[in-house]
Design a protein around this motif. Structure first.
Motif, PDB file in Angstrom:
ATOM      1  N   LEU A   1       0.821  -1.195   0.000  1.00 12.98           N
ATOM      2  CA  LEU A   1       0.000   0.000   0.000  1.00 12.98           C
ATOM      3  C   LEU A   1       0.863   1.256   0.000  1.00 12.98           C
ATOM      4  CD1 LEU A   1      -2.751  -0.994   2.602  1.00 12.98           C
ATOM      5  CD2 LEU A   1      -2.888  -1.102   0.116  1.00 12.98           C
ATOM      6  N   ARG A   2       0.346   2.314  -0.606  1.00 10.07           N
ATOM      7  CA  ARG A   2       1.032   3.603  -0.600  1.00 10.07           C
ATOM      8  C   ARG A   2      -0.019   4.708  -0.663  1.00 10.07           C
ATOM      9  NH1 ARG A   2       1.242   1.616  -5.779  1.00 10.07           N
ATOM     10  NH2 ARG A   2       0.536   3.038  -7.431  1.00 10.07           N
ATOM     11  N   LEU A   3       0.375   5.910  -0.253  1.00  7.35           N
ATOM     12  CA  LEU A   3      -0.482   7.079  -0.352  1.00  7.35           C
ATOM     13  C   LEU A   3      -0.128   7.858  -1.609  1.00  7.35           C
ATOM     14  CD1 LEU A   3      -0.488   8.382   3.352  1.00  7.35           C
ATOM     15  CD2 LEU A   3      -2.209   6.957   2.215  1.00  7.35           C
ATOM     16  N   GLU A   4      -1.156   8.212  -2.360  1.00 11.84           N
ATOM     17  CA  GLU A   4      -0.966   8.974  -3.591  1.00 11.84           C
ATOM     18  C   GLU A   4      -1.734  10.286  -3.530  1.00 11.84           C
ATOM     19  OE1 GLU A   4      -2.205   6.445  -6.790  1.00 11.84           O
ATOM     20  OE2 GLU A   4      -0.304   5.343  -6.819  1.00 11.84           O
ATOM     21  N   ASN A   5      -1.254  11.263  -4.301  1.00 12.04           N
ATOM     22  CA  ASN A   5      -1.911  12.575  -4.407  1.00 12.04           C
ATOM     23  C   ASN A   5      -2.095  13.224  -3.037  1.00 12.04           C
ATOM     24  OD1 ASN A   5      -2.247  12.144  -7.256  1.00 12.04           O
ATOM     25  ND2 ASN A   5      -4.031  10.858  -6.771  1.00 12.04           N
ATOM     26  N   GLY A   6      -1.124  13.018  -2.180  1.00 11.42           N
ATOM     27  CA  GLY A   6      -1.225  13.576  -0.838  1.00 11.42           C
ATOM     28  C   GLY A   6      -1.004  15.075  -0.802  1.00 11.42           C
ATOM     29  N   GLU A   7      -1.767  15.745   0.028  1.00 13.88           N
ATOM     30  CA  GLU A   7      -1.587  17.191   0.200  1.00 13.88           C
ATOM     31  C   GLU A   7      -2.025  17.603   1.600  1.00 13.88           C
ATOM     32  OE1 GLU A   7      -4.184  19.783  -2.005  1.00 13.88           O
ATOM     33  OE2 GLU A   7      -5.662  18.204  -2.309  1.00 13.88           O
ATOM     34  N   THR A   8      -1.366  18.613   2.116  1.00 12.20           N
ATOM     35  CA  THR A   8      -1.775  19.213   3.383  1.00 12.20           C
ATOM     36  C   THR A   8      -2.900  20.184   3.080  1.00 12.20           C
ATOM     37  OG1 THR A   8       0.434  18.970   4.340  1.00 12.20           O
ATOM     38  CG2 THR A   8      -1.027  20.602   5.343  1.00 12.20           C
ATOM     39  N   ILE A   9      -4.110  19.852   3.534  1.00 11.13           N
ATOM     40  CA  ILE A   9      -5.284  20.652   3.167  1.00 11.13           C
ATOM     41  C   ILE A   9      -5.631  21.698   4.222  1.00 11.13           C
ATOM     42  CG2 ILE A   9      -6.242  18.858   1.686  1.00 11.13           C
ATOM     43  CD1 ILE A   9      -8.223  18.176   3.939  1.00 11.13           C
ATOM     44  N   PHE A  10      -5.006  21.598   5.396  1.00 10.36           N
ATOM     45  CA  PHE A  10      -5.212  22.630   6.422  1.00 10.36           C
ATOM     46  C   PHE A  10      -4.005  22.646   7.350  1.00 10.36           C
ATOM     47  CE2 PHE A  10      -6.362  23.907  10.713  1.00 10.36           C
ATOM     48  CZ  PHE A  10      -6.857  25.184  10.463  1.00 10.36           C
ATOM     49  N   ALA A  11      -3.537  23.837   7.682  1.00 10.28           N
ATOM     50  CA  ALA A  11      -2.431  24.009   8.634  1.00 10.28           C
ATOM     51  C   ALA A  11      -2.867  25.011   9.694  1.00 10.28           C
ATOM     52  CB  ALA A  11      -1.168  24.489   7.921  1.00 10.28           C
ATOM     53  N   ALA A  12      -2.996  24.570  10.924  1.00 13.18           N
ATOM     54  CA  ALA A  12      -3.387  25.464  12.013  1.00 13.18           C
ATOM     55  C   ALA A  12      -2.267  26.459  12.293  1.00 13.18           C
ATOM     56  CB  ALA A  12      -3.710  24.662  13.269  1.00 13.18           C
ATOM     57  N   ASN A  13      -2.647  27.631  12.781  1.00 15.04           N
ATOM     58  CA  ASN A  13      -1.641  28.647  13.110  1.00 15.04           C
ATOM     59  C   ASN A  13      -1.181  28.552  14.563  1.00 15.04           C
ATOM     60  OD1 ASN A  13      -3.752  29.739  14.574  1.00 15.04           O
ATOM     61  ND2 ASN A  13      -3.742  31.731  13.551  1.00 15.04           N
ATOM     62  N   ASN A  14      -1.335  27.378  15.174  1.00 20.12           N
ATOM     63  CA  ASN A  14      -0.869  27.182  16.556  1.00 20.12           C
ATOM     64  C   ASN A  14       0.625  26.878  16.605  1.00 20.12           C
ATOM     65  OD1 ASN A  14      -1.145  24.541  15.467  1.00 20.12           O
ATOM     66  ND2 ASN A  14      -1.531  23.640  17.479  1.00 20.12           N
ATOM     67  N   LYS A  15       1.389  27.525  15.770  1.00 24.08           N
ATOM     68  CA  LYS A  15       2.819  27.246  15.674  1.00 24.08           C
ATOM     69  C   LYS A  15       3.565  27.752  16.910  1.00 24.08           C
ATOM     70  CE  LYS A  15       2.859  27.320  10.642  1.00 24.08           C
ATOM     71  NZ  LYS A  15       3.347  28.007   9.419  1.00 24.08           N
ATOM     72  N   SER A  16       4.546  26.947  17.304  1.00 28.35           N
ATOM     73  CA  SER A  16       5.395  27.305  18.430  1.00 28.35           C
ATOM     74  C   SER A  16       6.595  26.380  18.401  1.00 28.35           C
ATOM     75  CB  SER A  16       4.638  27.165  19.750  1.00 28.35           C
ATOM     76  OG  SER A  16       5.443  27.578  20.839  1.00 28.35           O
ATOM     77  N   TYR A  17       7.610  26.715  19.168  1.00 28.79           N
ATOM     78  CA  TYR A  17       8.790  25.860  19.268  1.00 28.79           C
ATOM     79  C   TYR A  17       8.586  24.875  20.412  1.00 28.79           C
ATOM     80  CZ  TYR A  17      10.642  29.329  16.107  1.00 28.79           C
ATOM     81  OH  TYR A  17      10.816  30.157  15.029  1.00 28.79           O
ATOM     82  N   GLY A  18       9.268  23.756  20.330  1.00 29.69           N
ATOM     83  CA  GLY A  18       9.101  22.719  21.339  1.00 29.69           C
ATOM     84  C   GLY A  18       8.092  21.678  20.901  1.00 29.69           C
ATOM     85  N   GLY A  19       7.888  20.668  21.751  1.00 30.77           N
ATOM     86  CA  GLY A  19       7.104  19.505  21.346  1.00 30.77           C
ATOM     87  C   GLY A  19       5.862  19.240  22.163  1.00 30.77           C
ATOM     88  N   ARG A  20       5.238  20.281  22.709  1.00 23.67           N
ATOM     89  CA  ARG A  20       4.080  20.056  23.587  1.00 23.67           C
ATOM     90  C   ARG A  20       2.755  20.384  22.908  1.00 23.67           C
ATOM     91  NH1 ARG A  20       4.427  22.971  29.158  1.00 23.67           N
ATOM     92  NH2 ARG A  20       5.152  24.744  27.923  1.00 23.67           N
ATOM     93  N   HIS A  21       1.723  19.633  23.255  1.00 25.14           N
ATOM     94  CA  HIS A  21       0.313  19.976  23.087  1.00 25.14           C
ATOM     95  C   HIS A  21      -0.093  20.298  21.638  1.00 25.14           C
ATOM     96  CE1 HIS A  21      -0.028  21.248  27.614  1.00 25.14           C
ATOM     97  NE2 HIS A  21       0.583  20.080  27.440  1.00 25.14           N
ATOM     98  N   PHE A  22       0.013  19.305  20.782  1.00 26.49           N
ATOM     99  CA  PHE A  22      -0.479  19.438  19.412  1.00 26.49           C
ATOM    100  C   PHE A  22      -1.945  18.997  19.281  1.00 26.49           C
ATOM    101  CE2 PHE A  22       4.116  19.070  18.924  1.00 26.49           C
ATOM    102  CZ  PHE A  22       4.389  20.047  17.980  1.00 26.49           C
ATOM    103  N   GLY A  23      -2.526  18.314  20.248  1.00 26.87           N
ATOM    104  CA  GLY A  23      -3.765  17.570  20.055  1.00 26.87           C
ATOM    105  C   GLY A  23      -3.320  16.176  19.590  1.00 26.87           C
ATOM    106  N   SER A  24      -3.981  15.506  18.683  1.00 26.91           N
ATOM    107  CA  SER A  24      -5.005  15.994  17.788  1.00 26.91           C
ATOM    108  C   SER A  24      -5.784  14.787  17.300  1.00 26.91           C
ATOM    109  CB  SER A  24      -4.365  16.732  16.608  1.00 26.91           C
ATOM    110  OG  SER A  24      -5.301  16.958  15.589  1.00 26.91           O
TER     111      SER A  24
END
Length: 372
Positions: free
Chosen positions: A131-154
């Motif tokens: 199996l493989r993923l085809e035609n992949g795209e990021t369709i939404f990017a939240a603006n909750n950007k920050s440095y470090g690795g905490r609390h993404f949800g999701s």
């Protein structure tokens, strides 16, 4: 396939030559069948129509697990920011997957401005190499950007009308959950193409993000649609206590960090207390924290004594919490799988009627709960 027999217990289980023995919740015993092992911090599982599974691993790998437990890597996943709690997170299939073969993934996406929570869409295809993923795209990017690795949800949950709910963490910067211009600490409501869902409460309001459904959340890592009402339910991490079960409604504010039933890790009070006019109360909370992740409503006849209950995975608690529901009210709670001694990252009811859990470890496991 490897089998390990354990018994469900509300209290500490006693070790026997065959596993952990005990009884609870009206189910006399449960066999825990290991469907797949040697997974690296698995985060989420989705069920394929042929009986196989898709499992995300936090380091960025998407695994295909066949019915007999064989594993292979699904190529075509997005590049992830794999640090701390970040990485490849939730996976769900389109409601019309058998026709459109569409898969949705949430992941922490890096950038020069920091990492945020994003939504990826692709088509699952078969080839000679698997199996493989085809035609992949990021369709939404939240603006909750920050440095470090905490609390993404999701987590993701498809509503009955085909729109999509997505939970987003506040990245460990609590005040951002009260800013309607910031996706951080919110539940989002999107179309299947990643656009704001029609009728969202803040569409057209200056200073508000149109994707936001509700605000004032901390780090929601559980989401599911109630099988009878069609309403979204979520579970989110508190700080030192204050994990919450909510039924997020359009335009409402769930309080973090102004109100909370937890305390700061230092022991200090959070915000203004446990209530404030204009802010919603959880329908249930935990103190001390169980660190919840993953949830599922039980509708299957396979577990007659659990029907209508809500199951929530516990990371720090290392158990499966079973909440007895009376409509919107939690009227009882039991701790299951206490003898397992592993962090529960995800819990799902499969199309075969069985409950599945993922253990948060390296190696982690996909386990099927089989009543005896």
């Amino acid at each position: 396939m490897t089998f390990k027999t354990l018994f469900v217990s509300l209290f500490a289980a006693s070790v026997s030559a065959f596993g952990f023995s005990g009884t609870a919740a009206g189910q006399s015993s449960i066999d825990l069948e290991t469907v797949a092992s040697d997974l690296s911090y698995p985060w989420s599982v989705a069920f394929l129509p042929d009986g196989g599974y898709l499992v995300t691993e936090r380091d960025g790998a998407l695994k295909h697990v066949s019915q007999d437990g064989e594993q292979s890597v699904v190529e075509g996943t997005p590049d992830v920011f794999a640090q701390g709690q970040g990485g490849l997170l939730d996976v769900v299939l389109s409601p019309d997957f058998e026709n459109d073969r569409t898969v949705y993934l949430t992941f922490s996406q890096g950038s020069p401005e920091g990492a945020g929570t994003s939504l990826f869409k692709a088509t699952l295809a078969e080839g000679d190499g698997g199996l493989r993923l085809e035609n992949g795209e990021t369709i939404f990017a939240a603006n909750n950007k920050s440095y470090g690795g905490r609390h993404f949800g999701s987590r993701l949950a498809f509503a009955p009308d085909g729109t999509l709910f997505m939970t987003v963490g506040e990245r460990g910067e609590s005040e951002r959950a009260q800013d309607p211009a910031d996706h951080a600490g919110s539940v989002l409501h999107l179309t299947a193409e990643g656009e704001p869902a029609p009728g969202n409460p803040f569409i057209g309001q200056p200073g508000h993000q149109p994707e936001i459904w509700s605000t004032g959340h901390r780090n929601p890592q559980s989401a599911a649609i109630h099988p009878d009402t069609g309403k979204l339910w979520t579970v989110e991490h508190g700080a030192k206590g204050g994990d919450e079960v909510n039924i997020p409604e359009a335009g409402k504010n769930y309080g973090w960090p102004v109100i909370s039933y937890g305390r700061h890790y230092s022991g200090g009070q959070i915000g203004e207390g446990t209530s404030k006019p204009g802010m919603e109360q959880p329908i249930h909370y935990w103190d001390p924290s169980i660190a919840p992740s993953g949830m599922a409503f039980v509708t299957s006849d396979t577990y007659p004594d659990w029907q209508g209950d809500l199951l929530v995975g516990a990371l720090v608690g290392q158990h499966l919490a079973k909440l007895d529901l009376d409509g919107r009210d939690v009227v009882g709670e039991e701790k299951l799988l206490t003898g397992l001694g592993e962090r529960i990252r995800d819990v799902r009811q499969g199309p075969d009627g069985f409950i599945y859990v993922l253990t948060d470890d390296d190696p982690g496991r996909l386990i099927r709960l089989v009543p005896q």
